[in-house]
Write a protein that holds these residues in place. Structure first.
Motif: not given
Length: 221
Positions: A77, A80-84, A157, A168
């Motif tokens: 994570t 920015d709080g988004r996973w990938g 992602p 990203r």
């Protein structure tokens, strides 16, 4: 890290074609904190400890043919709080690829020399060197499980943290899959993680693949 070569940037997106050897691992917890795994640890939290090591022989790219070795130590994570997924160590034998990887996607590429040999019995020996020193080596052969088939991956992602920015991006593609038996896979523990004690969950060779890497969304941190 080596200084950025003074070469023009080939802008994204890139389309790449070639062959790849991919090893999938269940990495131990805290694996990403070990020496040789990250160039610099991103400000990210491990979410899933399933990752991969890939050797790649690109026949066609936006900057010409080149070879590559990389590790994805799991899913994270980001800030920015988004996973990938994130590529933590990567080596190529093309300075133009270093410039493109860093400039387009924040991928921490460095230069290495590669040797890829196939013996008459099908055994393959892949070696990466930095300044003449072996940093990683693999020996593999076609699996006795002779099942092959086409494989296609959707958009995966990824993110990278590089020089104060969050990148990203995604990629997808496909090719022909052949299962492998890995006889040995090791890293020196400094330039590339020491993997000798770990057994891959699975390994395959993907031949004739084509993949496209999109342009990044870049956020300054």
């Amino acid at each position: 890290m080596m200084p950025l070569p003074n070469l023009p940037l080939a802008p994204a997106p890139w389309t790449l074609r070639g062959d790849a050897w991919v090893l999938f691992y269940a990495f131990p917890r805290q694996f990403s904190e070990r020496p040789g795994v990250f160039v610099r640890h991103p400000r990210a939290r491990a979410r899933l400890h399933i990752g991969a090591v890939a050797w790649v022989d690109y026949a066609e790219t936006n900057v010409g043919p080149y070879r590559e070795l990389l590790i994805v130590p799991g899913l994270f994570t980001g800030v920015d709080g988004r996973w990938g997924a994130t590529i933590s160590r990567i080596y190529v034998d093309s300075a133009a690829s270093v410039v493109g990887g860093r400039g387009n996607w924040g991928i921490p590429k460095d230069l290495a020399a590669f040797d890829m040999q196939r013996e008459a019995n099908g055994t393959e020996r892949l070696t990466a060197r930095v300044n003449g020193t072996v940093i990683a080596a693999m020996v593999c052969r076609p699996s006795r499980v002779s099942v092959t088939g086409s494989v296609r991956a959707g958009l995966v992602p990824l993110f990278q943290e590089w020089e104060g920015c969050l990148y990203r991006y995604s990629f997808g593609g496909g090719g022909r899959l052949h299962w492998l038996d890995v006889l040995s896979m090791r890293g020196d523990g400094e330039y590339f993680p020491a993997l000798t004690a770990l057994s891959p969950l699975a390994a395959c060779r993907i031949t004739g693949f084509t993949t496209t890497i999109d342009a990044s969304q870049v956020t300054r941190l």
